[in-house]
Design an enzyme around this catalytic site. Structure first.
Site, PDB file in Angstrom:
ATOM      1  N   THR A  80       0.826  -1.207   0.000  1.00  0.00           N
ATOM      2  CA  THR A  80       0.000   0.000   0.000  1.00  0.00           C
ATOM      3  C   THR A  80       0.859   1.255   0.000  1.00  0.00           C
ATOM      4  O   THR A  80       0.651   2.166  -0.808  1.00  0.00           O
ATOM      5  CB  THR A  80      -0.954   0.004   1.209  1.00  0.00           C
ATOM      6  N   HIS A 158     -10.511  -0.939   4.321  1.00  0.00           N
ATOM      7  CA  HIS A 158      -9.333  -0.683   3.473  1.00  0.00           C
ATOM      8  C   HIS A 158      -9.891  -0.372   2.083  1.00  0.00           C
ATOM      9  O   HIS A 158      -9.799  -1.188   1.163  1.00  0.00           O
ATOM     10  CB  HIS A 158      -8.436  -1.911   3.451  1.00  0.00           C
TER      11      HIS A 158
END
Length: 331
Positions: A80, A158
């Site tokens: 990420t 997320h």
């Protein structure tokens, strides 16, 4: 290819620092998948496809030249954080990376999340935040004057991972409607599972959830699916689903979410995806994983063309490029 040609090819000419709100889609912050309907998803996926084409043809552009993002990660991250940094670099911007742990920031001295955000907004145009507490991104957005992108808030959501997951499914099959998607592993703590589930509620899909009894999908999410009339089933046996699913979305058992290590030891190797398991699956199914993996998918599976998880990683950069450009009003 020079910048003028890039702008002409991708309609990027006339870039300003003022948001243009194209196609009626704009979000100041990306905090939850609940912000996205099918029209919003289609918009982001179209922009992601353009970003992918641009990267494949010319590598990078100056769309976000002059913009600075701060990546603030209170929890460890490889994909990420790296993909957000790579996304901003590909778009011509730059990054303040606070990604090596809070022990290297003023948080270790007791600084609050709010004060950290109020400080970083003085340096950056957008803040990408990962934090262990559910709701932390929303709290940050309440006080920050620059956009906040939620890169994971504990066991909550997320959203950018869910967007790249859905984009990957659409790219692999050319559609989402009509597919049977199975999610396997730690469904109780898996924020990627929670977020992807909510996005899939927008489509005509069948959902299968596979987990040990102690790690089942939260009841509120299951009730939500049932109330919406979605074809959904639960099981603790992979054999019940492997023969007829189109997508097998595997997640690791998240050791860091357990307070009882004895319970973790009981379930940590509950599922393993091997070549023998995939021998019973459809020839055109795909295996996905948000990564990192810790043994639940054997390395030999990587050679199988159905293993889509590293294609999934690549897609993440394109989706995050689209999000950065859209949030900053440049796409």
């Amino acid at each position: 290819m020079d910048q003028i040609k890039i702008e002409k090819l991708f309609n990027l000419e006339g870039v300003t620092r003022e948001p243009k709100f194209k196609n009626g889609w704009y979000q100041k912050d990306i905090l939850s998948v609940n912000q996205f309907d099918k029209a919003g998803l289609s918009y982001i996926f179209t922009r992601a496809e353009e970003m992918a084409e641009m990267v494949e043809k010319v590598g990078a552009c100056d769309l976000l030249k002059g913009y600075v993002q701060a990546c603030v990660f209170y929890e460890p991250s490889t994909r990420t954080s790296s993909s957000f940094i790579g996304a901003m670099e590909r778009l011509g911007g730059s990054t303040i990376p606070i990604t090596q742990g809070i022990q290297y920031s003023s948080v270790s001295k007791g600084e609050s999340l709010v004060d950290t955000m109020l400080t970083l907004e003085k340096y950056a145009d957008i803040i990408v935040l990962r934090h262990p507490e559910i709701g932390s991104a929303a709290q940050a957005a309440k006080y920050a004057s620059v956009p906040i992108i939620n890169a994971g808030d504990g066991a909550g959501e997320h959203p950018t991972q869910a967007l790249l997951d859905l984009y990957t499914i659409r790219k692999e099959f050319g559609r989402i409607d009509g597919l049977k998607v199975a999610m396997l592993g730690d469904l109780r703590n898996g924020r990627t599972v929670h977020s992807l589930t909510k996005l899939l509620e927008n489509y005509d899909v069948s959902l299968r959830y596979v987990s040990p009894d102690t790690l089942r999908l939260p009841l509120n999410l299951m009730n939500e699916l049932i109330n919406k009339g979605i074809d959904v089933r639960e099981t603790d046996r992979m054999e019940d689903i492997i023969k007829d699913v189109d997508v097998l979305y595997v997640t690791r058992i998240q050791k860091e979410r357990f307070t009882d290590m004895a319970l973790y030891e009981e379930v940590k190797n509950y599922f393993e995806i091997t070549e023998e398991v995939l021998a019973h699956a459809k020839k055109d199914m795909i295996v996905m994983h948000p990564l990192p993996r810790v043994g639940e998918i054997h390395y030999k599976v990587d050679r199988d063309p159905r293993a889509a998880y590293f294609r999934q990683v690549r897609n993440g950069m394109f989706v995050r490029m689209a999000l950065l450009a859209s949030v900053l009003g440049e796409a």
